[in-house]
Write an enzyme that holds these catalytic residues in place. Structure first.
Site, PDB file in Angstrom:
ATOM      1  CB  THR A 196     112.655 139.951  58.569  1.00  0.00           C
ATOM      2  OG1 THR A 196     113.108 138.667  58.491  1.00  0.00           O
ATOM      3  CG2 THR A 196     111.566 140.036  57.441  1.00  0.00           C
ATOM      4  CD  GLU A 197     118.976 137.121  57.278  1.00  0.00           C
ATOM      5  OE1 GLU A 197     119.569 137.868  57.861  1.00  0.00           O
ATOM      6  OE2 GLU A 197     119.028 135.841  57.075  1.00  0.00           O
ATOM      7  CG  ASN A 198     113.234 136.427  55.430  1.00  0.00           C
ATOM      8  OD1 ASN A 198     113.430 137.027  56.421  1.00  0.00           O
ATOM      9  ND2 ASN A 198     111.934 136.000  55.613  1.00  0.00           N
TER      10      ASN A 198
ATOM     11  CB  SER B 212     116.106 142.422  51.709  1.00  0.00           C
ATOM     12  OG  SER B 212     116.375 142.261  53.141  1.00  0.00           O
TER      13      SER B 212
END
Lengths: 222, 223, 222, 223
Positions: B51-53, B94
């Protein structure tokens, strides 16, 4: 003796004035320095230049600054999670510059790490490239994206010790760690304030040396 | 789970897309339809959801009754959970992983996609002002980019074009397109029709596609 | 089920061949993947392109590769801690390219993070700038330094779980964290190998997703 | 501690240099003479020692009988310890902090330093091949750069020059030079003679300095 940087919310707002630029981390509602944002609302500061990833959701976090029209311009990657922001942008009531999320991270880190900018493949061939220098390295094209710094960074910590050493938790770390490196004044709100020495040197994610003030965050688990 | 041959529409698309995953892959699944792939993972294929976060190893929303961790969310900002073996990191790290090719597969939706591998999925001028979020980084950075999309829009217009008209998310980065009608693969020569959904003909695909397609002698089946 | 990546030292050497490029972290003797280096010595590989910060001290760590003449070229910031390396370089028996330490970190990170290079003020006006593009951003000059990647990275971990999630300790983290991002094949030696789930998601410093093999490091506290 | 007025040579240099530190400063002290500053910290001044290899809050070598932590070393690679409140990070982050101006003061030695603020301290062609390590980053990045050096080399030749002849570490970054004879400050106009050691005359400094010096009407004392 390490300096005790713990202050009241009011004292922490001393460097917040109309028209300053502020780095505000958070991903939608997670890891947003909401206590400090409420401090800005209470102090009444306006015409702010905000750099953030998004604007939380309507009525929460950065969304409070949007709702109260305190923002002159915002640089961010996404506003879709806040219907009110979208509305204001579409109506021309709020000025926004979109930056790809990874580029936003890199630009702020470059600002905090003394680099002249970054060379990224992201955005080549898209509207994001318009007006930006393209640098060719070994036959591949990269956009030169400039560093970003701000007057103040607001940081949301899970734990902070009294000298400002900070630990973030899970995906609430998001933009906090890098944003804390790129401002002239760094204010941390912490869910838990602990004594110096309680944090292990390896678990600290932002050194106290980068932090100017520590504030107790409102405790809410919603 | 339904028999594969009974799958239709988005379920069929998700079923087929999941078959591009290899065991151990790190996959980033865009908001919406792409997350459906997890419902159709082939047996023996274990993927790690990025997940990008800031996490690898997202395990989906908390189940009813499970406590919500306020510090764990997915790329839509909704509460999520971590699987055993997951790890967390900051957004800068990330996107370093994403741009650096450490995400094996990025699966996204499309407004438009074209025969040059261009993708438009972040902006419709005059209509949306949501911002690109992490999409540009993901499409430019992931090792393989798979677009999941209904073959035509709600008005029946082709979404697979000779040339995208909307502002691009990234240029020349799409590798595979999966629709409810077919699977298209981008090659040096152009878009190749690799597979058809059960009961779908080459003619039907061609009639609903604006892009030029290369039609090989042998075409596989999506199921 | 997460893949079990724990293998023997011999198996871990499968991707090490004559002439490949290898990222080797460590600061003098701290955080050096010495067990893996001994594996290379035992396998007999030579003509290696090494990227490291320095060459440990004589007879230890990277110094073993120097002593046995396994290195064709080394890119590093400092060799002063190893008298044997200095001797070989002065005699022309070892080819070296010096890179400022911070630039070395940034170049490898750029290699691992898909950037086209970095724009740094470090080295402007010094011999390091020779032959390199100078890019002006907002009136200030920066060197364009290119990304570095390698075929293999050797990593020294304090703890690693069986799927390759890694924790480093104290200043032994040094170059390990970034070097693990910039190679096609990443081998970790760990002082302690633990089961998946024993590491907290927030203490993991290198995700298992980046790691290809895990080896038990020799246990030595000297 | 000796009375300040009795200090000579390197001790005097360290004593005076430490008086440039402010309470709470992050200071990076080069290998050798710069570390001596810690022996002469003024009362009430607490500094945080940065080490390029990844820590803020280094506390010096373990004392006799104290266990050695194999994972904690200083910039020379020697065993060191951490003080309460210290934190560790990787080299990439460390040099981000250094280049980004998060180190308040970098104190280094010099082979040569000149009136334009240029510093040469990493290479003597044909003689040394040690490499620059972190010196170039520190000099370019720290907020304030202080050079500690004996005024002349062992042969009695000036080390403070009109123009450095050796390969530079960084151009135009030196702010202050502290020697056993004097303190020089770099300004827009040139190098200013700010302070003299007890018993040292302007003439002695001038005779041992190649650089042009600005001599103000009032000159302070190093003690």
């Amino acid at each position: 003796m390490p300096k005790d940087k713990v202050v009241s919310l009011e004292v922490a707002m001393e460097k917040i004035h109309d028209g300053i630029s502020i780095l505000i981390p958070g991903f939608v509602n997670v890891g947003v320095p909401e206590t400090l944002i409420k401090g800005i609302i209470a102090k009444g500061c306006k015409d702010l230049e905000i750099i953030s990833n998004n604007t939380s959701v309507k009525g929460r976090g950065i969304g409070l600054l949007v709702h109260e029209n305190r923002i002159k311009h915002i640089t961010c990657s996404h506003i879709g999670s806040n219907t009110e922001t979208v509305e204001k942008v579409v109506k021309g009531e709020l000025s926004v510059t979109f930056v790809p999320q990874g580029t936003l991270c890199e630009r702020v880190r470059a600002g905090g790490a003394g680099l002249g900018g970054i060379l990224t493949p992201v955005g080549i061939g898209t509207p994001i490239a318009e007006g930006k220098p393209v640098i060719e390295v070994d036959g591949k094209q990269y956009l030169l994206e400039k560093p970003i710094r701000a007057d103040v960074a607001l940081i949301h910590a899970w734990k902070a010790d009294r000298m400002g050493n900070v630990v973030y938790r899970r995906t609430a770390r998001n933009f906090n760690q890098v944003f804390a490196t790129a401002a002239d004044w760094v204010i941390v709100e912490a869910e838990h304030i602990v004594e110096v020495g309680e944090l292990d040197p390896d678990e600290i994610m932002t050194p106290g040396a980068l932090v100017d003030a520590v504030v107790q965050a409102e405790r809410s688990d919603d | 789970m339904a028999q594969p041959t009974e799958l239709k529409g988005r379920d069929l698309i998700a079923y087929r897309t999941a078959r591009f995953f290899n065991d151990g892959d790190v996959v980033n699944l865009g908001i919406g339809m792409p997350t459906k792939c997890l419902d159709y993972l082939p047996e023996g294929i274990d993927v790690w959801v990025d997940t990008e976060n800031g996490a690898i190893g997202l395990a989906g929303p908390p189940k009813a009754g499970e406590p919500v961790d306020k510090d764990v969310c997915d790329a839509a900002g909704n509460p999520s959970t971590l699987r055993v073996g997951a790890c967390c990191f900051d957004s800068f790290t990330s996107f370093g992983y994403i741009r650096g090719g450490h995400v094996d597969i990025s699966v996204l939706g499309a407004y438009e996609v074209d025969q040059e591998g261009n993708l438009a999925n972040w902006m419709v001028p005059g209509k949306t002002a949501a911002g690109m979020g992490g999409a540009m980084d993901l499409v430019a950075g992931a090792k393989k980019v798979i677009v999941m999309t209904e073959h035509c829009d709600k008005q029946g217009n082709p979404k697979i074009l000779k040339k995208c008209k909307l502002p691009l998310t990234a240029a020349g980065e799409v590798d595979i397109i999966v629709t409810e009608l077919c699977v298209l693969e981008r090659t040096e020569e152009g878009l190749v029709l690799k597979e058809l959904a059960p009961g779908v003909t080459v003619e039907e695909v061609l009639s609903k596609t604006d892009a030029e397609l290369i039609i090989p002698e042998e075409i596989g089946s999506m199921i």
